[in-house]
Design a protein around this motif. Structure first.
Motif: not given
Length: 476
Positions: A258-266, A323-331, A367-372
């Motif tokens: 989901f989205g454009e952000h991610m966490i690097l190993p550091d 449910i939010l973990a199962l749908h990472p693109r959001g609801l 929010a918009k959509p809800y996601h972790l």
């Protein structure tokens, strides 16, 4: 193998087949590879007297699927490699997808007509769970080349056939793409044919690797043409192509769902942006938000760990997080309400629950959509990953019981039932007695009749676990 040895082996196979299909323990007559495949096939409910493989798609669907399949451009190479042997031996050539569905076939006209009678035709499914022991399905199940001779097939209608098959793996993603196969009527198909299909599969993989490197080189040239090196260059599947000279990211990274952000190993947050046929990854320098770890499998209460703090969750909050973990693109609120309550759901109720959940956990929920909006670890997500390639012992240890067993949420029930079926099937097909015993300690495994029978037949009679399994079978 000489014809005399084949005749003797055929006699042993026929006797073993009659025993195995009469619900008795499989004797030692077949090869170990075949015995294991028979067991998986029988556990999957394959009828040895079925008339052939089931159809899974109509001709139009098959044609459309093949036209866009990664193996379609390699068909000329595959055909040139196999054509001479197929023509000389009156065999047929087959190409399938990763599910064992036949996408293409060609070969001797009379053999093709016989093949139609058993479903060796476009659209038919030849995975083990659809057609039992056969070259295509067993090769895909084991991810290795396989020759299946005559009576080694589980379905009796295939006892006049032999087949050699080899899987083809995508060098870009490491995933199975499909299978190449030569089939013919026994005993005309020599077991050495498996060497030919193996070489053909390796040739196809080499061509795929060459094309992958050509794509990488085109991407690299565009990357190097930029005035400033823009961080890290990735392929469309997350392979690291350039921009990481120290190799800190390894050869591949998991792209965010989901989205454009991610966490690097550091620990830094990185921004992912499309670039030609791949991606550019730019580190932002922003510290990563605290990870959220969820433990929702088994008998214990659902818990979350965030920022090192353990929180006991209500069932409703656990359901929302699952449910939010199962749908990472959001609801949307409407979708989340439906997944939680079905048709009786109310989005207004969801908004109130989300406010309470944010307050209790102090975890970012977008929010918009809800996601972790933070890294998420969950035992049920780990289990999903293990189901795609983990060993049975690890899988058994990773499954202490059902997902949120008290939940009546339609989405949780669907996921819970699917995980249960997948774990049970995988362990019955591939698990050792120790793995089956581990599963037998779960809520559903304690009274699983088929599982307990397997334990009584596979464990030594004096083993206490076998005695416990017999006692459970006798219990009213």
């Amino acid at each position: 193998m000489s014809y005399a040895h084949l005749d003797a082996y055929s006699r042993r196979l026929r006797a073993a087949h009659e025993t195995a299909t009469a619900d008795a323990p499989i004797p030692a007559g077949p090869r170990r590879l075949i015995r294991d495949s028979w067991r998986r096939s029988l556990d999957a409910g394959i009828d040895p007297d079925a008339p052939g493989a089931p159809s899974g798609a109509d001709p139009v669907q098959v044609r459309d699927a093949f036209e866009t399949h990664p193996l379609r451009p390699l068909l000329p190479i595959i055909t040139r490699t196999l054509r001479a042997v197929a023509d000389e031996g009156e065999h047929i050539m087959i190409l399938t997808d990763r599910e064992g569905r036949i996408l293409w076939r060609d070969g001797h006209a009379a053999t093709l007509r016989h093949a139609d009678e058993v479903g060796l035709a476009g659209g038919h499914l030849w995975a083990e769970e659809a057609a039992g022991t056969n070259g295509i399905g067993t090769s895909l199940a084991l991810r290795r080349p396989v020759h299946v001779y005559s009576e080694e097939h589980l379905m009796r209608v295939l006892h006049v056939w032999s087949c050699s098959a080899a899987p083809i793996t995508d060098p870009e993603s490491g995933r199975l793409l499909g299978c190449v196969d030569i089939s013919g009527t026994a005993p005309s198909l020599h077991p050495a044919t498996v060497a030919l299909v193996t070489a053909t599969a390796k040739l196809a993989e080499t061509q795929l690797a060459l094309r992958m490197h050509e794509r990488d080189e085109r991407l690299r040239r565009r990357y190097e043409a930029l005035r400033a090196r823009p961080a890290i260059l990735l392929s469309a599947t997350g392979r690291v192509i350039a921009g990481d000279p120290g190799g800190s990211l390894g050869t591949r990274i998991q792209l965010p769902a989901f989205g454009e952000h991610m966490i690097l190993p550091d620990g830094r947050v990185a921004m992912l942006e499309p670039f030609s046929d791949g991606y550019l990854l730019r580190a932002t320098g922003t510290p990563a938000p605290a990870a959220l770890a969820l433990t929702f499998l088994g008998d214990g209460p659902p818990t979350a760990i965030v920022g090192g703090r353990k929180v006991l969750l209500s069932l409703r909050h656990a359901e929302i997080l699952a449910i939010l973990a199962l749908h990472p693109r959001g609801l949307t609120a409407e979708q989340l309400s439906f997944y939680l309550y079905g048709d009786d759901g109310n989005p207004v109720t969801i908004r109130a629950e989300m406010h309470r959940l944010r307050t209790q956990l102090d975890v970012p929920i977008g929010a918009k959509p809800y996601h972790l909006a933070c890294p998420v670890e969950a035992d049920f997500l780990d289990l999903r990953r293990l189901l795609t390639g983990g060993d049975p012992a690890t899988l058994a240890r990773a499954y202490p019981g059902p997902l949120l067993a008290r939940s009546e949420s339609p989405e949780i029930r669907r996921e819970r039932d699917e995980l249960e079926v997948l774990v049970r099937t995988s362990l019955l097909q591939r698990g050792a007695p120790e793995d089956l015993w581990t599963y037998a300690q779960t809520i559903n495994g304690r009274e699983d009749f088929q599982l307990l029978e397997r334990l009584t037949s596979s464990l030594p009679q004096a083993d206490p676990r076998a005695a416990a399994a017999r006692a459970r079978l006798r219990a009213p």
